[in-house]
Design a protein around this motif. Structure first.
Motif, PDB file in Angstrom:
ATOM      1  N   VAL A 275      11.979   5.752   2.903  1.00  0.00           N
ATOM      2  CA  VAL A 275      10.998   6.832   2.849  1.00  0.00           C
ATOM      3  C   VAL A 275      11.289   7.673   1.613  1.00  0.00           C
ATOM      4  O   VAL A 275      12.384   8.222   1.464  1.00  0.00           O
ATOM      5  CB  VAL A 275      11.030   7.719   4.109  1.00  0.00           C
ATOM      6  N   GLY A 276      10.334   7.738   0.706  1.00  0.00           N
ATOM      7  CA  GLY A 276      10.439   8.582  -0.484  1.00  0.00           C
ATOM      8  C   GLY A 276       9.099   9.240  -0.716  1.00  0.00           C
ATOM      9  O   GLY A 276       8.479   9.770   0.202  1.00  0.00           O
ATOM     10  N   SER A 277       8.645   9.230  -1.945  1.00  0.00           N
ATOM     11  CA  SER A 277       7.282   9.690  -2.204  1.00  0.00           C
ATOM     12  C   SER A 277       6.269   8.759  -1.574  1.00  0.00           C
ATOM     13  O   SER A 277       5.102   9.112  -1.390  1.00  0.00           O
ATOM     14  CB  SER A 277       7.042   9.792  -3.715  1.00  0.00           C
ATOM     15  N   SER A 278       6.695   7.538  -1.227  1.00  0.00           N
ATOM     16  CA  SER A 278       5.914   6.573  -0.461  1.00  0.00           C
ATOM     17  C   SER A 278       6.855   5.893   0.523  1.00  0.00           C
ATOM     18  O   SER A 278       8.077   6.051   0.442  1.00  0.00           O
ATOM     19  CB  SER A 278       5.242   5.541  -1.382  1.00  0.00           C
ATOM     20  N   ILE A 279       6.285   5.134   1.466  1.00  0.00           N
ATOM     21  CA  ILE A 279       7.119   4.429   2.434  1.00  0.00           C
ATOM     22  C   ILE A 279       7.114   2.937   2.108  1.00  0.00           C
ATOM     23  O   ILE A 279       6.136   2.405   1.578  1.00  0.00           O
ATOM     24  CB  ILE A 279       6.638   4.661   3.877  1.00  0.00           C
ATOM     25  N   GLN A 280       8.229   2.282   2.401  1.00  0.00           N
ATOM     26  CA  GLN A 280       8.364   0.848   2.173  1.00  0.00           C
ATOM     27  C   GLN A 280       8.464   0.145   3.522  1.00  0.00           C
ATOM     28  O   GLN A 280       9.329   0.475   4.345  1.00  0.00           O
ATOM     29  CB  GLN A 280       9.603   0.533   1.335  1.00  0.00           C
ATOM     30  N   LEU A 281       7.567  -0.798   3.753  1.00  0.00           N
ATOM     31  CA  LEU A 281       7.544  -1.566   4.988  1.00  0.00           C
ATOM     32  C   LEU A 281       8.025  -2.984   4.714  1.00  0.00           C
ATOM     33  O   LEU A 281       7.715  -3.562   3.667  1.00  0.00           O
ATOM     34  CB  LEU A 281       6.129  -1.592   5.578  1.00  0.00           C
ATOM     35  N   LEU A 282       8.782  -3.533   5.650  1.00  0.00           N
ATOM     36  CA  LEU A 282       9.405  -4.855   5.499  1.00  0.00           C
ATOM     37  C   LEU A 282       9.047  -5.728   6.691  1.00  0.00           C
ATOM     38  O   LEU A 282       9.112  -5.286   7.845  1.00  0.00           O
ATOM     39  CB  LEU A 282      10.924  -4.716   5.391  1.00  0.00           C
ATOM     40  N   ASP A 283       8.694  -6.969   6.389  1.00  0.00           N
ATOM     41  CA  ASP A 283       8.503  -7.989   7.424  1.00  0.00           C
ATOM     42  C   ASP A 283       9.822  -8.747   7.577  1.00  0.00           C
ATOM     43  O   ASP A 283      10.212  -9.517   6.683  1.00  0.00           O
ATOM     44  CB  ASP A 283       7.371  -8.936   7.029  1.00  0.00           C
ATOM     45  N   PRO A 284      10.577  -8.558   8.652  1.00  0.00           N
ATOM     46  CA  PRO A 284      11.897  -9.196   8.766  1.00  0.00           C
ATOM     47  C   PRO A 284      11.841 -10.717   8.802  1.00  0.00           C
ATOM     48  O   PRO A 284      12.833 -11.372   8.489  1.00  0.00           O
ATOM     49  CB  PRO A 284      12.433  -8.639  10.095  1.00  0.00           C
ATOM     50  N   ALA A 285      10.699 -11.295   9.140  1.00  0.00           N
ATOM     51  CA  ALA A 285      10.624 -12.745   9.254  1.00  0.00           C
ATOM     52  C   ALA A 285      10.450 -13.432   7.909  1.00  0.00           C
ATOM     53  O   ALA A 285      10.823 -14.591   7.756  1.00  0.00           O
ATOM     54  CB  ALA A 285       9.470 -13.135  10.182  1.00  0.00           C
ATOM     55  N   THR A 286       9.894 -12.730   6.916  1.00  0.00           N
ATOM     56  CA  THR A 286       9.650 -13.343   5.603  1.00  0.00           C
ATOM     57  C   THR A 286      10.234 -12.546   4.447  1.00  0.00           C
ATOM     58  O   THR A 286      10.146 -12.991   3.302  1.00  0.00           O
ATOM     59  CB  THR A 286       8.134 -13.499   5.385  1.00  0.00           C
ATOM     60  N   LEU A 287      10.803 -11.371   4.705  1.00  0.00           N
ATOM     61  CA  LEU A 287      11.324 -10.461   3.676  1.00  0.00           C
ATOM     62  C   LEU A 287      10.218  -9.964   2.740  1.00  0.00           C
ATOM     63  O   LEU A 287      10.515  -9.488   1.639  1.00  0.00           O
ATOM     64  CB  LEU A 287      12.433 -11.113   2.839  1.00  0.00           C
ATOM     65  N   GLN A 288       8.986 -10.030   3.149  1.00  0.00           N
ATOM     66  CA  GLN A 288       7.894  -9.496   2.338  1.00  0.00           C
ATOM     67  C   GLN A 288       7.817  -7.987   2.534  1.00  0.00           C
ATOM     68  O   GLN A 288       7.927  -7.485   3.655  1.00  0.00           O
ATOM     69  CB  GLN A 288       6.558 -10.142   2.732  1.00  0.00           C
ATOM     70  N   THR A 289       7.645  -7.256   1.437  1.00  0.00           N
ATOM     71  CA  THR A 289       7.593  -5.795   1.486  1.00  0.00           C
ATOM     72  C   THR A 289       6.277  -5.308   0.912  1.00  0.00           C
ATOM     73  O   THR A 289       5.598  -6.014   0.160  1.00  0.00           O
ATOM     74  CB  THR A 289       8.761  -5.181   0.695  1.00  0.00           C
ATOM     75  N   CYS A 290       5.958  -4.070   1.248  1.00  0.00           N
ATOM     76  CA  CYS A 290       4.769  -3.416   0.696  1.00  0.00           C
ATOM     77  C   CYS A 290       5.020  -1.919   0.637  1.00  0.00           C
ATOM     78  O   CYS A 290       5.798  -1.376   1.434  1.00  0.00           O
ATOM     79  CB  CYS A 290       3.521  -3.729   1.531  1.00  0.00           C
ATOM     80  N   GLU A 291       4.406  -1.292  -0.331  1.00  0.00           N
ATOM     81  CA  GLU A 291       4.501   0.149  -0.513  1.00  0.00           C
ATOM     82  C   GLU A 291       3.199   0.794  -0.047  1.00  0.00           C
ATOM     83  O   GLU A 291       2.111   0.369  -0.430  1.00  0.00           O
ATOM     84  CB  GLU A 291       4.760   0.490  -1.991  1.00  0.00           C
ATOM     85  N   ILE A 292       3.335   1.835   0.745  1.00  0.00           N
ATOM     86  CA  ILE A 292       2.172   2.585   1.222  1.00  0.00           C
ATOM     87  C   ILE A 292       2.329   4.025   0.751  1.00  0.00           C
ATOM     88  O   ILE A 292       3.240   4.739   1.190  1.00  0.00           O
ATOM     89  CB  ILE A 292       2.041   2.517   2.755  1.00  0.00           C
ATOM     90  N   THR A 293       1.459   4.437  -0.153  1.00  0.00           N
ATOM     91  CA  THR A 293       1.482   5.806  -0.658  1.00  0.00           C
ATOM     92  C   THR A 293       0.772   6.722   0.330  1.00  0.00           C
ATOM     93  O   THR A 293       0.086   6.277   1.263  1.00  0.00           O
ATOM     94  CB  THR A 293       0.821   5.879  -2.035  1.00  0.00           C
ATOM     95  N   SER A 294       0.926   8.011   0.096  1.00  0.00           N
ATOM     96  CA  SER A 294       0.281   8.977   0.984  1.00  0.00           C
ATOM     97  C   SER A 294      -1.236   8.884   0.898  1.00  0.00           C
ATOM     98  O   SER A 294      -1.934   9.070   1.902  1.00  0.00           O
ATOM     99  CB  SER A 294       0.748  10.391   0.623  1.00  0.00           C
ATOM    100  N   THR A 295      -1.776   8.560  -0.279  1.00  0.00           N
ATOM    101  CA  THR A 295      -3.232   8.432  -0.418  1.00  0.00           C
ATOM    102  C   THR A 295      -3.767   7.290   0.425  1.00  0.00           C
ATOM    103  O   THR A 295      -4.792   7.415   1.116  1.00  0.00           O
ATOM    104  CB  THR A 295      -3.597   8.216  -1.890  1.00  0.00           C
TER     105      THR A 295
END
Length: 550
Positions: free
Chosen positions: A273-293
């Motif tokens: 958690v920073g200026s945006s949040i980082q989400l992780l899929d534990p099954a594939t190690l795929q990540t994505c950034e979700i900004t506040s907007t």
């Protein structure tokens, strides 16, 4: 080589004392010239400076209050500006003379030069004593009076815990964002920051936008107006709402939004958690950034928080070979903690899984913790098979895409059971009544309301301290201070410590002996801690305070 004698030096007698001297325009020696002419005339030998004990600032005439350290160049310049006759002479040297801190005196040594007669320059060294007078600056006077704030920043997060504000308090202290705050008040879902100027509140809003994902809106209230001068007096309020998703939370992204975020699996974990949040899929190690907007355009809630975590015992770990950063993909076999123990009752707060048939069952799952988990370790995770979530997005997921277990982090139960004291401590914002300075060593602004939620706040504070111990990246964002009378471990001192008069016995463990600490428990090293600065204050009682660099 022919010797050439030096020219003869003609001398005359001093007109007052008769001492032979080199001729000058006054025909006086230096001692008689000083007795005749005083170049320090017009410069006061005693003066006073005003000091505010609350904010530790000095008055720089006519109205400015500046922060100056003892015996600093800023304080010396402020003292020299108090002398009226100093511009008429030439200042060659100035320095402080040491005095006792409790004496409330400042002594300054000055060396000045002045032309007293034609082509005659006289130099003289003298001392000036300053009396430190305690007073109140206008900002602290407003703080003493109630309801004199000009701008208010309301920070809110609609979650059931206070860990976000505990971490936010340490970020504020790390960057010194609390120096313009005149008061901090705890409310139900967050904190209120009061300021004497609108620009200070805007600076806090900008700081919060850079460290946590937020959305903000502003409002103003007219207090008074003057139609003749076309001026008005307003009170400004800024509402800042923090995204209600925290680290290690279980999140179910809406399927449509998940496809827009790189076709990631909707069931994810929040890892940062920073200026945006980082989400992780534990099954594939795929990540994505979700900004506040992106989040506030299409909001979604968390399925579970860290209070819903369940302890599991790791039985087997098989690395997959794929990795991303610090995460390593692995297939693991886990069982509920204590599932295979022969006898013994369950813990007080543990759930009775025997009635639902999960006591001795082994679960297979895929996790991102393959780099740190080993057989026999204890991990915390979400028990999805035994959970019921009230979420439409989760109900739309096919059953084959929902794992039985989703591991979140490794835990250290043997070390936690011993309740060993920590060799480090945190600072807090001291802005309540009866606390001087900007910082203190007490519990902090979070949890001061008391009441029936006090136990819950203490539990959140303990979980926050554990997160700091187990996450080096999170620990690097805050300032940790060495606790007094506690010996810290260094690299050479790691491992269990033997008693001084312990006997050498067989290494075979006994059934009734205590369990040993985990070998890879994350000890905080001494070089990560800062020394306390309690002695660097000008208060009478030696109250706690920190320099501006915190």
């Amino acid at each position: 080589m022919e010797f050439v004698p030096a020219p003869a030096v003609h001398r005359v007698l001093c007109a007052d004392c008769g001492t032979p001297i080199v001729p000058n325009s006054a025909n006086l020696c230096v001692a008689c010239l000083r007795n005749t002419v005083d170049i320090t005339e017009g410069i006061p030998k005693q003066a006073s400076v005003s000091f505010c004990r609350n904010c530790e600032r000095f008055l720089a005439p006519p109205q400015a209050w500046v922060l100056a350290r003892p015996e600093s160049s800023e304080l010396l310049a402020l003292c020299l500006k108090k002398l009226k006759g100093l511009p008429k002479v030439r200042l060659t040297e100035a320095h402080f003379i040491w005095t006792e801190p409790h004496s409330k005196r400042l002594r300054v040594s000055l060396t000045i030069q002045k032309e007293v007669l034609t082509n005659t320059i006289l130099e003289q060294t003298f001392e000036i004593e300053y009396l430190v007078q305690h007073g109140q600056c206008p900002d602290c006077a407003k703080l003493a009076a109630k309801n004199t704030w000009k701008a208010l920043v309301q920070v809110r997060q609609k979650v059931s815990h206070k860990r976000t504000f505990l971490f936010l308090e340490q970020l504020i202290l790390k960057h010194g964002a609390q120096k313009d705050t005149i008061s901090v008040k705890e409310v139900k879902d967050g904190l209120d920051f009061f300021y004497s100027q609108r620009s200070h509140a805007l600076k806090m809003v900008e700081f919060l936008t850079g460290v946590v994902p937020v959305r903000s809106k502003s409002s103003e209230q007219l207090l008074s107006s003057d139609t003749h001068t076309n001026t008005a007096n307003f009170k400004y309020t800024y509402s800042v709402e923090i995204m209600p998703i925290c680290k290690d939370d279980l999140v179910c992204i809406p399927p449509k939004q998940a496809r827009q975020l790189g076709n990631i699996s909707p069931l994810t974990l929040c890892t940062r958690v920073g200026s945006s949040i980082q989400l992780l899929d534990p099954a594939t190690l795929q990540t994505c950034e979700i900004t506040s907007t992106i989040y506030w355009r299409n909001t979604f809630d968390t399925l579970a928080t860290v209070t819903d975590l369940v302890e599991f015992t790791v039985l087997d770990v098989e690395a997959d070979g794929r990795s991303r950063g610090k995460f390593v993909l692995a297939d693991v076999q886990v069982a509920l903690a204590g599932a295979f123990r022969s006898g013994g009752g369950q813990e007080e707060n543990s759930m009775d899984y025997e009635s639902v048939g999960y006591t001795n069952q082994i679960f297979h799952t895929r996790t991102h913790l393959g780099g740190i988990l080993q057989p026999g370790d204890t991990a915390l995770g979400y028990f999805l098979t035994n959970s019921n979530y009230n979420s439409d997005d989760f109900a739309l997921l096919p059953s084959d895409r929902i794992p039985d277990i989703m591991l979140v982090k490794k835990t250290y139960p043997n070390r936690r059971k011993k309740n060993k004291s920590r060799g480090w401590k945190l600072r807090s914002i001291g802005k309540e009544a009866g606390e001087e300075g900007e910082t203190g060593g007490s519990r902090g602004v979070v949890g001061r309301m008391g009441g029936r939620d006090q136990k819950k706040v203490e539990e959140d504070y303990e979980l926050f301290l554990r997160d700091l111990e187990e996450d080096p990246e999170m620990r690097s964002a805050v300032n940790l201070y060495k606790a007094g009378d506690v010996d810290m471990k260094t690299e050479a001192k790691k491992g269990p410590k033997k008693a001084q008069f312990a006997m050498d016995v067989d290494d075979t463990p006994h059934q009734e002996t205590e369990e040993e600490d985990e070998v890879d428990f994350p000890e905080i090293q001494l070089d990560e801690l800062l020394e306390g600065f309690d002695e660097m204050t000008l208060g009478d009682d030696g109250g706690e305070g920190l320099p501006e660099s915190t």
